[in-house]
Design an enzyme around this catalytic site. Structure first.
Site, PDB file in Angstrom:
ATOM      1  N   GLU A  13       0.923   6.031  -7.781  1.00 39.32           N
ATOM      2  CA  GLU A  13       1.264   7.357  -7.252  1.00 39.32           C
ATOM      3  C   GLU A  13       2.752   7.441  -6.895  1.00 39.32           C
ATOM      4  O   GLU A  13       3.124   7.894  -5.800  1.00 39.32           O
ATOM      5  CB  GLU A  13       0.380   7.699  -6.043  1.00 39.32           C
ATOM      6  CG  GLU A  13      -1.065   7.955  -6.427  1.00 39.32           C
ATOM      7  CD  GLU A  13      -1.899   8.551  -5.303  1.00 39.32           C
ATOM      8  OE1 GLU A  13      -2.776   9.385  -5.583  1.00 39.32           O
ATOM      9  OE2 GLU A  13      -1.657   8.199  -4.130  1.00 39.32           O
ATOM     10  N   GLU A  43      -8.189   8.685 -10.197  1.00 42.07           N
ATOM     11  CA  GLU A  43      -8.906   8.491  -8.946  1.00 42.07           C
ATOM     12  C   GLU A  43      -9.682   9.772  -8.640  1.00 42.07           C
ATOM     13  O   GLU A  43      -9.091  10.789  -8.292  1.00 42.07           O
ATOM     14  CB  GLU A  43      -7.955   8.188  -7.781  1.00 42.07           C
ATOM     15  CG  GLU A  43      -7.271   6.833  -7.854  1.00 42.07           C
ATOM     16  CD  GLU A  43      -6.425   6.550  -6.620  1.00 42.07           C
ATOM     17  OE1 GLU A  43      -6.529   7.307  -5.624  1.00 42.07           O
ATOM     18  OE2 GLU A  43      -5.637   5.580  -6.653  1.00 42.07           O
TER      19      GLU A  43
END
Length: 360
Positions: free
Chosen positions: A159, A234
């Site tokens: 991320e 995710e």
């Protein structure tokens, strides 16, 4: 094991169309004697892949020390068990992993230099990262799919679009380190929808992270990546808990419906978490956005497999949903296991935390 490839129209496994149906399972949050059980339950839910972070701070607690891989940190053994269960592996080595883990997996000794700029091209950060990758990849190479192992893809950073660093050279350097270290399987990044531009790299597969609104998020991913597989890197099936708050829960039917939306779109998915486990030994992290919020010891995450390793109602709903889109094993799912009950635990002595702190 078969090798994964990326084409304009999706994933292929040894040339055949393939959809990744994965779940996150962190070996360092589960007792090693329970690894095989958890991996078996992953397969029985219908998963064909497990997704796993590597915590740098546990594996290299000392700057000049060896790569620790005994007991609960025996990553090669975990990978062998996944392969024995017929599961592929998405490996996420960081060096930063987030994961609600202490310092996102970055070793505390990095801060010996107060001016070091973490997660950037700063040589004071890059030099230990290079050493970490050198030690880690020596263990990982035999477990890559290209060498007959279960690791079909490897993540670059984690991320990074949300980091605020914007250091593209840092990401490119990580790709170089992975490739020079012998990682010849596909690479990928994962970011939330609003961070896809900053967190991605040309030639590296982008995946998107979210909890709901699958159609909109996948559409945003397609805008940033016109060709190739669509994948939710995710899919947050629950959430973590913090001190002072209650146990976070997401309605089973809501997450079931979102999983259905992802699979109906033809996308691949990684369920975060399939099984959360426990933050052992003060490894739970914290968030601080103007207000300090430490994570609790439990990492139950309201996952399909609870902290004790038992299937939940969500587990069975997910299994039914996956079965509508892919083959699911016909073997029965294990029942909840009996628990040890401890009685009459007495604490004959006590000490004040603040009083002890005053002695430091």
């Amino acid at each position: 094991m078969p090798e994964l490839s990326i084409t304009d129209d999706g994933f292929r496994l040894d040339g055949e169309p393939f959809r990744i149906i994965s779940g996150s399972l962190h070996y360092f949050r589960v007792h090693p004697e329970q690894w095989a059980d958890r991996l078996r339950k992953a397969r029985l839910m219908g998963l064909n892949t497990v997704d796993v972070y590597v915590p740098w701070n546990l594996h290299q607690p000392d700057r000049d020390g060896p790569f620790v891989r005994d007991g609960g940190l025996d990553l090669p053994r975990f990978l062998d068990l996944a392969a024995a269960e017929g599961l592929h592996v998405l490996l996420r080595p960081g060096p930063y992993i987030c994961a609600e883990w202490e310092a996102g997996g970055l070793p505390a000794w990095l801060l010996a230099d107060p001016d070091v700029r973490l997660r950037t091209s700063d040589p004071r950060y890059q030099e230990p990262v290079e050493r970490y990758f050198e030690l880690l990849l020596a263990l990982v190479r035999p477990h890559l799919a290209s060498a007959g192992g279960p690791v079909v893809a490897v993540q670059v950073e984690n991320e990074y679009g949300a980091s605020g660093q914007g250091d593209r050279a840092h990401l490119e350097h990580l790709v170089t380190l992975l490739r020079k270290g012998g990682v010849d399987v596909p690479l990928f990044t994962s970011d939330q929808a609003g961070d896809l531009a900053e967190g991605g790299l040309p030639g590296v597969l982008r995946t998107v992270n979210f909890s709901r609104g699958a159609a909109a998020r996948l559409r945003t991913l397609r805008e940033h990546q016109p060709r190739g597989p669509l994948m939710c890197g995710e899919f947050w099936s629950g959430w973590f808990d913090r001190w002072g708050g209650g146990h976070n829960r997401r309605r089973d039917t809501e997450v079931r419906d979102t999983l259905e939306e992802i699979l109906a779109a033809g996308a691949s998915v990684n369920i975060y978490m399939f099984h959360g486990g426990t933050n052992f030994g003060f490894t739970n992290g914290a968030n601080d956005k103007g207000h300090y919020r430490p994570t609790v010891t439990s990492y139950d995450y309201d996952a399909p497999l609870d902290e004790a390793g038992d299937p939940t109602a969500k587990y069975h709903l997910f299994r039914e949903t996956i079965a509508a889109h892919a083959a699911v094993p016909s073997e029965p799912v294990p029942e909840r296991a009996p628990k040890l009950r401890l009685r009459d635990i007495r604490l004959p002595r006590r000490a004040s935390l603040l009083a002890q702190a005053g002695r430091l």
